[in-house]
Design an enzyme around this catalytic site. Structure first.
Site, PDB file in Angstrom:
ATOM      1  CD  GLN A 187      -3.040   0.308  -0.070  1.00  0.00           C
ATOM      2  OE1 GLN A 187      -3.106  -0.876  -0.322  1.00  0.00           O
ATOM      3  NE2 GLN A 187      -3.676   1.211  -0.785  1.00  0.00           N
ATOM      4  CD  GLU A 190      -8.346   2.622  -0.322  1.00  0.00           C
ATOM      5  OE1 GLU A 190      -8.600   2.597  -1.540  1.00  0.00           O
ATOM      6  OE2 GLU A 190      -7.268   3.058   0.145  1.00  0.00           O
ATOM      7  CG  HIS A 191      -7.328  -1.525   1.075  1.00  0.00           C
ATOM      8  ND1 HIS A 191      -6.758  -0.330   0.670  1.00  0.00           N
ATOM      9  CD2 HIS A 191      -7.874  -2.073  -0.037  1.00  0.00           C
ATOM     10  CE1 HIS A 191      -6.952  -0.169  -0.627  1.00  0.00           C
ATOM     11  NE2 HIS A 191      -7.630  -1.204  -1.084  1.00  0.00           N
ATOM     12  CG  ASP A 226      -5.118  -3.374  -4.642  1.00  0.00           C
ATOM     13  OD1 ASP A 226      -6.180  -2.858  -4.247  1.00  0.00           O
ATOM     14  OD2 ASP A 226      -3.990  -2.975  -4.293  1.00  0.00           O
ATOM     15  CG  HIS A 240      -1.189   2.438  -4.060  1.00  0.00           C
ATOM     16  ND1 HIS A 240      -1.538   2.285  -5.376  1.00  0.00           N
ATOM     17  CD2 HIS A 240      -1.737   1.377  -3.408  1.00  0.00           C
ATOM     18  CE1 HIS A 240      -2.264   1.189  -5.523  1.00  0.00           C
ATOM     19  NE2 HIS A 240      -2.393   0.616  -4.349  1.00  0.00           N
ATOM     20  CG  HIS A 243     -50.245  16.674  -0.731  1.00  0.00           C
ATOM     21  ND1 HIS A 243     -49.830  17.897  -1.206  1.00  0.00           N
ATOM     22  CD2 HIS A 243     -49.160  15.846  -0.823  1.00  0.00           C
ATOM     23  CE1 HIS A 243     -48.556  17.825  -1.559  1.00  0.00           C
ATOM     24  NE2 HIS A 243     -48.131  16.591  -1.346  1.00  0.00           N
TER      25      HIS A 243
END
Length: 429
Positions: free
Chosen positions: A255, A322-323, A356, A258, A415
């Site tokens: 990770q 996120e993960h 991924d 990235h 209504h």
């Protein structure tokens, strides 16, 4: 990685603070580019492509010849890998199709909901130092399964004006309908407003750098829907003494590579394991081609030792990663108590890189704590839900008085009258 031993819950928020990502700081510069694209269309898109990507293009669209050439250039082993991953991703997302069910909520009142595909979707695929052909699969396959009529893909060209062959191979494999050589803010603007042959889409998906993220947030205010707010990528690992330190280090580094603004977090109840992971990080970093990037990301990262499993779970739910990788002896029990995470990876043999690429789940996920309120991309991301109701004469006779009372209480006379007229007409028959 910074290390913390048994910090108090009052300190957690500060310890887990993400690297600074503030789209507002870029808003002025990005908005001026978007405004120019909205006003001038394709000429502005070409101008910014030359300025930011360093290439003047005769045609923005990828031609059939270019796509065919890319198919030939893509390594056969990579083709086979992409095809296997695509099959798994298709299988997982296809089972997410909703079944139309009609419900009689009361006698004579029938309601149902239908999923309808978004007509035109735009996919942004980064193509710089790490061309993400895997993201093509993650976005285009659910769009295709959902039934989107037009799937537009934008990805930046290199200095020769070409798109990475693997991106083009993946795009033609999964049914992308239009491919354009566009990156950055200009790609988001072109898909948001339309520019020449680039159609205006209804929703834009995909990751990108801080300029792309800022552009997506700005166009989402009043022009086009986006998949989710997002920032730099992140992973958290929960681990106990049964975990494999080398595996954990590899997951953290996968990770960290990235980008320099990525963040990795290790939460454990074993300081000995944290020591072992630190040794493995140093060892494995020497073998990485993107080691310099990973080292910078590790500067944003933390290892935290807590006394109890309950504290570990509470911390992860506060962080909302996120993960999330759970490398613990009782990982299934722990997983049941996780409520804030984008995607969860269970056990010592489930690396985050599986999600991924090829396990089948989607890797387009909420970052920066948005997992508290957003799902990752799934089949529903590419659809709208329309509700229907059908009421018989008997149904309106039973439900009508309820509606009249409620409408009168809200002082909405029209209504009430819409029901009263129908009830009166039925009585006079």
């Amino acid at each position: 990685m910074k290390r913390y031993i048994n910090p108090s819950p009052a300190q957690w928020s500060e310890i887990l603070e993400r690297p600074l990502f503030n789209a507002a700081d870029l808003a002025g510069r990005v908005q001026s580019i978007l405004d120019e694209i909205k006003a001038e269309g394709e000429p502005a898109v070409r101008k910014f492509t030359e300025k930011f990507d360093g290439v003047a293009l005769d045609k923005l669209a990828a031609s059939t010849d270019e796509i065919n050439e890319a198919v030939k250039l893509t390594d056969p082993k990579l083709k086979a890998a992409i095809e296997t991953a695509a099959a798994n991703i298709h299988r997982f997302h296809a089972q997410q199709k909703s079944v139309l069910t009609k419900v009689e909520t009361s006698p004579g009142v029938v309601c149902w909901q239908k999923a309808v595909a978004i007509d035109k979707v735009g996919l942004y695929i980064p193509g710089g130092s790490a061309p993400l052909f895997s993201t093509v699969l993650m976005l285009a396959l659910p769009a295709k399964i959902a039934g989107c009529k037009e799937i537009v893909l934008c990805t930046p060209p290199n200095k020769e004006g070409k798109i990475n062959p693997a991106i083009l191979f993946a795009a033609q494999l999964v049914g992308v309908t239009k491919i354009f050589k566009l990156g950055g803010v200009q790609a988001i603007g072109a898909m948001a407003y339309g520019a020449g042959d680039i159609p205006k889409v209804n929703k834009i998906f995909g990751p990108g750098n801080q300029y792309v993220m800022a552009a997506k947030q700005l166009i989402s205010i009043s022009d086009v829907a986006i998949d989710m707010p997002a920032g730099p990528s992140e992973v958290a690992v929960m681990a106990d003494g049964t975990a494999n330190a080398a595996f954990i280090a590899s997951d953290l580094l996968s990770q960290a590579e990235h980008g320099p603004d990525s963040q990795v977090v290790l939460v454990s109840n074993s300081e000995k394991l944290v020591d072992e992971v630190e040794v493995e990080l140093e060892k494995q970093l020497k073998e990485l081609s993107r080691a310099e990037i990973a080292v910078k990301a590790l500067g944003n990262s933390v290892a935290i030792v807590l006394n109890t499993e309950a504290e570990m779970i509470d911390m992860i739910n506060e962080y909302a990663p996120e993960h999330l990788i759970i490398s613990m002896n009782n990982y299934l029990d722990v997983a049941e108590k996780i409520v804030n995470a984008g995607s969860v990876f269970l056990g010592n043999y489930t690396p985050e890189s599986a999600g991924d690429y090829a396990s089948g789940t989607n890797h387009t996920l909420p970052t920066n704590g948005w997992a508290r309120s957003f799902s990752g991309v799934n089949l529903d991301s590419f659809t709208r839900k329309i509700t229907f109701q059908e009421i018989s004469k008997e149904g309106i006779q039973k439900l009508g008085p309820v509606i009249e009372v409620m409408a009168a209480a809200e002082e909405l006379d029209a209504h009430k009258n819409a029901v009263t007229l129908r009830l009166t007409e039925i009585k006079e028959q």
